[in-house]
Design a protein around this motif. Structure first.
Motif, PDB file in Angstrom:
ATOM      1  N   HIS A 102      49.226  -2.714  18.979  1.00 52.18           N
ATOM      2  CA  HIS A 102      49.744  -1.642  19.554  1.00 52.18           C
ATOM      3  C   HIS A 102      51.189  -1.492  19.387  1.00 52.18           C
ATOM      4  O   HIS A 102      51.636  -0.345  19.033  1.00 52.18           O
ATOM      5  CB  HIS A 102      49.532  -1.736  21.303  1.00 52.18           C
ATOM      6  CG  HIS A 102      48.115  -1.552  21.471  1.00 52.18           C
ATOM      7  ND1 HIS A 102      47.559  -0.426  21.646  1.00 52.18           N
ATOM      8  CD2 HIS A 102      47.454  -2.540  22.092  1.00 52.18           C
ATOM      9  CE1 HIS A 102      46.283  -0.407  22.005  1.00 52.18           C
ATOM     10  NE2 HIS A 102      46.058  -1.835  22.315  1.00 52.18           N
ATOM     11  N   GLY A 103      51.916  -2.526  18.985  1.00 54.80           N
ATOM     12  CA  GLY A 103      53.063  -2.840  18.689  1.00 54.80           C
ATOM     13  C   GLY A 103      53.381  -2.093  17.085  1.00 54.80           C
ATOM     14  O   GLY A 103      54.186  -1.531  16.935  1.00 54.80           O
ATOM     15  N   TYR A 104      52.540  -2.591  16.523  1.00 52.34           N
ATOM     16  CA  TYR A 104      52.444  -1.909  15.088  1.00 52.34           C
ATOM     17  C   TYR A 104      52.020  -0.547  14.836  1.00 52.34           C
ATOM     18  O   TYR A 104      52.709   0.130  14.389  1.00 52.34           O
ATOM     19  CB  TYR A 104      51.439  -2.795  14.512  1.00 52.34           C
ATOM     20  CG  TYR A 104      51.500  -2.422  12.760  1.00 52.34           C
ATOM     21  CD1 TYR A 104      52.449  -3.306  11.816  1.00 52.34           C
ATOM     22  CD2 TYR A 104      50.880  -1.655  11.919  1.00 52.34           C
ATOM     23  CE1 TYR A 104      52.352  -3.027  10.479  1.00 52.34           C
ATOM     24  CE2 TYR A 104      50.687  -1.140  10.962  1.00 52.34           C
ATOM     25  CZ  TYR A 104      51.667  -1.951   9.992  1.00 52.34           C
ATOM     26  OH  TYR A 104      51.698  -1.886   8.580  1.00 52.34           O
ATOM     27  N   PHE A 105      51.120  -0.112  15.624  1.00 54.57           N
ATOM     28  CA  PHE A 105      50.952   1.250  15.766  1.00 54.57           C
ATOM     29  C   PHE A 105      52.136   1.984  16.351  1.00 54.57           C
ATOM     30  O   PHE A 105      52.382   3.294  15.780  1.00 54.57           O
ATOM     31  CB  PHE A 105      49.663   1.510  16.689  1.00 54.57           C
ATOM     32  CG  PHE A 105      48.235   1.401  16.151  1.00 54.57           C
ATOM     33  CD1 PHE A 105      48.043   1.984  14.948  1.00 54.57           C
ATOM     34  CD2 PHE A 105      47.266   0.724  16.975  1.00 54.57           C
ATOM     35  CE1 PHE A 105      46.738   1.696  14.363  1.00 54.57           C
ATOM     36  CE2 PHE A 105      46.275   0.524  16.472  1.00 54.57           C
ATOM     37  CZ  PHE A 105      45.867   1.056  14.847  1.00 54.57           C
ATOM     38  N   PHE A 106      52.737   1.672  17.290  1.00 55.63           N
ATOM     39  CA  PHE A 106      54.137   2.223  17.593  1.00 55.63           C
ATOM     40  C   PHE A 106      54.897   2.444  16.793  1.00 55.63           C
ATOM     41  O   PHE A 106      55.742   3.507  16.385  1.00 55.63           O
ATOM     42  CB  PHE A 106      54.560   1.495  19.006  1.00 55.63           C
ATOM     43  CG  PHE A 106      55.833   2.098  19.495  1.00 55.63           C
ATOM     44  CD1 PHE A 106      55.775   3.342  20.194  1.00 55.63           C
ATOM     45  CD2 PHE A 106      57.098   1.653  19.165  1.00 55.63           C
ATOM     46  CE1 PHE A 106      57.075   3.924  20.548  1.00 55.63           C
ATOM     47  CE2 PHE A 106      58.070   2.276  19.619  1.00 55.63           C
ATOM     48  CZ  PHE A 106      58.241   3.383  20.365  1.00 55.63           C
ATOM     49  N   ARG A 107      55.401   1.335  15.854  1.00 57.53           N
ATOM     50  CA  ARG A 107      56.376   1.171  14.773  1.00 57.53           C
ATOM     51  C   ARG A 107      55.813   2.359  13.645  1.00 57.53           C
ATOM     52  O   ARG A 107      56.810   3.184  13.445  1.00 57.53           O
ATOM     53  CB  ARG A 107      56.342  -0.181  14.273  1.00 57.53           C
ATOM     54  CG  ARG A 107      57.562  -0.240  13.251  1.00 57.53           C
ATOM     55  CD  ARG A 107      57.438  -1.737  12.651  1.00 57.53           C
ATOM     56  NE  ARG A 107      56.431  -1.278  11.544  1.00 57.53           N
ATOM     57  CZ  ARG A 107      56.142  -2.551  10.589  1.00 57.53           C
ATOM     58  NH1 ARG A 107      56.767  -3.519  10.604  1.00 57.53           N
ATOM     59  NH2 ARG A 107      55.417  -2.320   9.503  1.00 57.53           N
ATOM     60  N   GLN A 108      54.717   2.399  13.248  1.00 58.26           N
ATOM     61  CA  GLN A 108      54.324   3.091  12.089  1.00 58.26           C
ATOM     62  C   GLN A 108      54.181   4.777  12.744  1.00 58.26           C
ATOM     63  O   GLN A 108      54.458   5.532  12.325  1.00 58.26           O
ATOM     64  CB  GLN A 108      52.972   2.635  11.600  1.00 58.26           C
ATOM     65  CG  GLN A 108      53.252   1.251  10.982  1.00 58.26           C
ATOM     66  CD  GLN A 108      54.047   1.232   9.775  1.00 58.26           C
ATOM     67  OE1 GLN A 108      55.148   0.723   9.636  1.00 58.26           O
ATOM     68  NE2 GLN A 108      53.995   2.391   8.891  1.00 58.26           N
ATOM     69  N   GLY A 156      54.090  19.294  17.896  1.00 58.32           N
ATOM     70  CA  GLY A 156      52.774  19.064  18.150  1.00 58.32           C
ATOM     71  C   GLY A 156      52.083  18.541  17.062  1.00 58.32           C
ATOM     72  O   GLY A 156      51.310  17.483  17.029  1.00 58.32           O
ATOM     73  N   ILE A 157      51.989  19.204  15.781  1.00 60.91           N
ATOM     74  CA  ILE A 157      51.175  18.824  14.695  1.00 60.91           C
ATOM     75  C   ILE A 157      51.762  17.387  14.242  1.00 60.91           C
ATOM     76  O   ILE A 157      51.235  16.415  13.918  1.00 60.91           O
ATOM     77  CB  ILE A 157      51.429  19.741  13.560  1.00 60.91           C
ATOM     78  CG1 ILE A 157      51.010  20.991  13.939  1.00 60.91           C
ATOM     79  CG2 ILE A 157      50.778  19.204  11.962  1.00 60.91           C
ATOM     80  CD1 ILE A 157      50.971  22.075  13.069  1.00 60.91           C
ATOM     81  N   SER A 158      53.145  16.975  14.384  1.00 54.80           N
ATOM     82  CA  SER A 158      53.873  15.679  14.017  1.00 54.80           C
ATOM     83  C   SER A 158      53.323  14.643  14.680  1.00 54.80           C
ATOM     84  O   SER A 158      53.194  13.644  14.507  1.00 54.80           O
ATOM     85  CB  SER A 158      55.349  15.897  13.909  1.00 54.80           C
ATOM     86  OG  SER A 158      55.798  17.129  13.052  1.00 54.80           O
ATOM     87  N   ILE A 159      53.371  14.839  15.981  1.00 54.81           N
ATOM     88  CA  ILE A 159      52.695  13.901  16.896  1.00 54.81           C
ATOM     89  C   ILE A 159      51.280  13.508  16.912  1.00 54.81           C
ATOM     90  O   ILE A 159      51.141  12.350  16.934  1.00 54.81           O
ATOM     91  CB  ILE A 159      53.170  14.060  18.331  1.00 54.81           C
ATOM     92  CG1 ILE A 159      54.648  14.381  18.795  1.00 54.81           C
ATOM     93  CG2 ILE A 159      52.640  13.347  19.610  1.00 54.81           C
ATOM     94  CD1 ILE A 159      55.168  14.979  20.042  1.00 54.81           C
ATOM     95  N   VAL A 160      50.491  14.484  16.626  1.00 47.80           N
ATOM     96  CA  VAL A 160      49.267  14.484  16.424  1.00 47.80           C
ATOM     97  C   VAL A 160      49.038  13.548  15.224  1.00 47.80           C
ATOM     98  O   VAL A 160      48.295  12.512  14.985  1.00 47.80           O
ATOM     99  CB  VAL A 160      48.404  15.663  16.255  1.00 47.80           C
ATOM    100  CG1 VAL A 160      46.945  15.444  15.856  1.00 47.80           C
ATOM    101  CG2 VAL A 160      48.302  16.465  17.794  1.00 47.80           C
ATOM    102  N   MET A 161      49.716  13.643  14.129  1.00 53.70           N
ATOM    103  CA  MET A 161      49.779  12.932  12.923  1.00 53.70           C
ATOM    104  C   MET A 161      50.061  11.571  13.030  1.00 53.70           C
ATOM    105  O   MET A 161      49.682  10.640  12.347  1.00 53.70           O
ATOM    106  CB  MET A 161      50.697  13.631  11.812  1.00 53.70           C
ATOM    107  CG  MET A 161      50.080  15.043  11.240  1.00 53.70           C
ATOM    108  SD  MET A 161      48.742  14.940  10.428  1.00 53.70           S
ATOM    109  CE  MET A 161      49.201  14.294   8.733  1.00 53.70           C
ATOM    110  N   GLY A 162      51.202  11.337  13.969  1.00 51.95           N
ATOM    111  CA  GLY A 162      51.585  10.066  14.125  1.00 51.95           C
ATOM    112  C   GLY A 162      50.584   9.250  15.061  1.00 51.95           C
ATOM    113  O   GLY A 162      50.538   8.028  15.045  1.00 51.95           O
TER     114      GLY A 162
END
Length: 356
Positions: A102-108, A156-162
């Protein structure tokens, strides 16, 4: 088959790096320190310059137009990119192997969201410029409501992409599908992310080429007529220069990284994508450094606003220093006066004692 059916959500990132044969970090401490130093300089400039752009748009009423609202949103996305890259720099190398999934997911995810927002904002600005130029106006007729909807749509699109990888598009349950650059990201996601960004890049190129052709044609028509306004003559020239600068900066900063991501997604084993990992990311962040220069610093009104803001800051510090000095002088004056009064009182008392 057992490794494919078993999920590894509780493993540290060292497990996934070992799965992709990354048994050691390819960068030594000297190279990592060099990247961190250069990246820190970039990030400081990104944070300061984009904060000044946002403050200028808010404080100056002449910037209360759709283009400048979108410009402030681009500055906000680049500001987030600076924060994301600072977080990435100090959570990479050996530290990244100790991160949780989860830490790696948050970073990327933070980095992908910021970069996607920057790219989406560039596309929206290109569309706004297209609408205004086709109507041969300095500013488009977009209402504040539509501009607000565009800004919300971009984020919205950027948050979904991330957030897509953490929502399930990853390889924690199927290690054979993991990529090399991002060991818990699926190769199919890297293909999707790189291809979608390259498609947006092609759309932007086509938009700006259309603008360039239209402005060149319009300028050739207006050139023989000397009675035209000066704004009509200056605006196309500035626009052509801005278009060429934007295209050149975007091609240099983004294309290499997107191509490497695409090659990693296609599982190119001969490409040695790890060699260029941090340098290409640094090159992509360089685009966030150049955006304030390209879109803002060429604007004389924006540059004057920046100067006034800096003068206010320096004048404020000078006033604080002078006020502190005056306070000290006043306090010292009061102390001197009190001491003189005390000495006068002492003299008077001694004289009275002598008389008595």
């Amino acid at each position: 088959m057992a490794s494919q059916n078993k999920c590894h959500h509780n493993e540290l990132m060292g497990f996934f790096y070992s799965n992709r044969n990354q048994t050691k970090d390819d960068w030594d401490s000297t190279q990592l320190i060099l990247v961190q130093c250069v990246g820190s300089i970039f990030c400081c400039f990104i944070l300061v310059s984009n904060a000044m752009v946002i403050a200028a748009v808010i404080t100056n009423r002449r910037f209360h137009y759709p283009f400048y609202y979108l410009l402030a949103n681009l500055a906000a996305s680049d500001f987030l990119a600076g924060i994301a890259y600072v977080y990435l720099m100090f959570n990479t190398g050996k530290v990244s192997r100790e991160l949780t999934v989860h830490g790696y997911f948050f970073r990327q995810g933070l980095l992908d969201t910021s970069l996607s927002a920057s790219l989406a904002n560039l596309l929206v600005i290109a569309l706004e410029r297209y609408i205004s130029v086709m109507n041969w106006k300095v500013h488009s007729n977009l209402t504040k409501r539509r501009v607000t909807l565009l800004i919300v749509l971009v984020w919205g699109i950027s948050i979904v992409m991330g957030a897509v990888p953490i929502l399930g598009w990853n390889c924690t349950c199927n290690l054979d599908l993991c990529s090399t650059l991002a060991p818990i990201f699926s190769r199919s996601y890297l293909i999707f992310w790189s291809v979608s960004n390259l498609v947006i890049f092609l759309i932007m190129v086509s938009i700006y080429l259309r603008i360039y052709a239209y402005v060149k044609k319009k300028t050739s028509v207006l050139t023989p007529h000397t009675s035209g306004s000066m704004n009509r003559k200056r605006t196309p020239i500035k626009l052509i220069k801005t278009v060429m600068t934007v295209l050149g900066a975007f091609v240099v900063c983004w294309t290499p990284g997107l191509v490497v991501l695409l090659l990693d997604g296609l599982n190119c084993e001969r490409c040695k994508v790890l060699k260029f990992k941090r340098w290409l990311l640094l090159l992509a962040v360089l685009n966030s450094v150049m955006n304030p220069i390209i879109y803002s610093y060429k604007d004389k009104e924006m540059w004057i606003t920046f100067k006034n803001m800096l003068r206010c800051v320096f004048d404020g510090t000078r006033r604080q220093r002078s006020s502190r000095a005056n306070a000290r002088s006043i306090s010292s004056g009061h102390e001197m006066g009190n001491s003189l009064r005390v000495s006068d009182d002492n003299k008077a008392s001694t004289q009275e004692m002598l008389k008595s």
